[in-house]
Design a protein around this motif. Sequence first.
Motif, mmCIF file in Angstrom:
data_model
loop_
_atom_site.group_PDB
_atom_site.id
_atom_site.type_symbol
_atom_site.label_atom_id
_atom_site.label_comp_id
_atom_site.label_asym_id
_atom_site.label_seq_id
_atom_site.Cartn_x
_atom_site.Cartn_y
_atom_site.Cartn_z
ATOM 1 N N LYS A 96 0.826 -1.204 0.000
ATOM 2 C CA LYS A 96 0.000 0.000 0.000
ATOM 3 C C LYS A 96 0.863 1.258 0.000
ATOM 4 N N SER A 97 1.828 1.281 -0.940
ATOM 5 C CA SER A 97 2.736 2.415 -0.993
ATOM 6 C C SER A 97 3.032 2.815 -2.434
ATOM 7 N N LYS A 98 3.321 4.112 -2.598
ATOM 8 C CA LYS A 98 3.715 4.617 -3.910
ATOM 9 C C LYS A 98 5.200 4.323 -4.092
ATOM 10 N N ILE A 99 5.535 3.720 -5.230
ATOM 11 C CA ILE A 99 6.933 3.429 -5.529
ATOM 12 C C ILE A 99 7.584 4.655 -6.148
ATOM 13 N N LYS A 100 6.909 5.248 -7.138
ATOM 14 C CA LYS A 100 7.445 6.450 -7.766
ATOM 15 C C LYS A 100 6.390 7.123 -8.611
ATOM 16 N N ALA A 101 6.690 8.354 -9.001
ATOM 17 C CA ALA A 101 5.779 9.132 -9.835
ATOM 18 C C ALA A 101 6.599 10.015 -10.771
ATOM 19 N N GLY A 134 14.624 2.531 -7.798
ATOM 20 C CA GLY A 134 15.384 3.758 -7.608
ATOM 21 C C GLY A 134 14.625 5.011 -7.979
ATOM 22 N N ASP A 135 15.388 6.093 -8.143
ATOM 23 C CA ASP A 135 14.814 7.402 -8.441
ATOM 24 C C ASP A 135 14.924 7.778 -9.912
ATOM 25 N N ALA A 136 15.312 6.818 -10.745
ATOM 26 C CA ALA A 136 15.556 7.127 -12.161
ATOM 27 C C ALA A 136 14.294 7.631 -12.846
ATOM 28 N N LEU A 137 14.469 8.671 -13.632
ATOM 29 C CA LEU A 137 13.396 9.197 -14.465
ATOM 30 C C LEU A 137 13.326 8.359 -15.738
#
Length: 152
Positions: A96-101, A134-137
């Motif tokens: 129940k969590s957002k991984i990335k946006a 990770g934080d990769a775009l």
Amino acid sequence: MAQVMPIRFQEHLQLTNIGINSANIGFSMITMESDKFICIREKNGDQSQVVIVDMADPNNPMRRPISADSAIMNPSSKVIALKAGRTLQIFNLEMKSKIKAHVSNEDVIFWKWISVNTIALVTENTVYHWPMEGDALPQKVFDRHSTLKDVR
């Protein structure tokens, strides 16, 4: 001699039997990225929800009040990617969590999980790969040829 069929076709489920309105059954409302999940965007009046059918337990669909233009399930895990306009989000449903946006600078006209960790994003001009970790775009892979501008 009996003829061997190359593909065996078998019905596993009628979506209407698990409460999906037949008006919501169509190419623009349903995605199936693998044999594990069916993802249905439902609209009932002003309310929108996403229904996820785990094919290992198809009689217990998971319903979430989500408004999105498109929803695609990860091909192997309970991770969903949602697109609303130019906003893209990935959520882990079990945690129940957002991984990335990410907010795209261009309209995404097609998208698909190309592996368990990466989503391909196609815009009018460019193809990107967006890794889940990770934080990769989203990373540009290549530009689309100008003759493909109106091809979806």
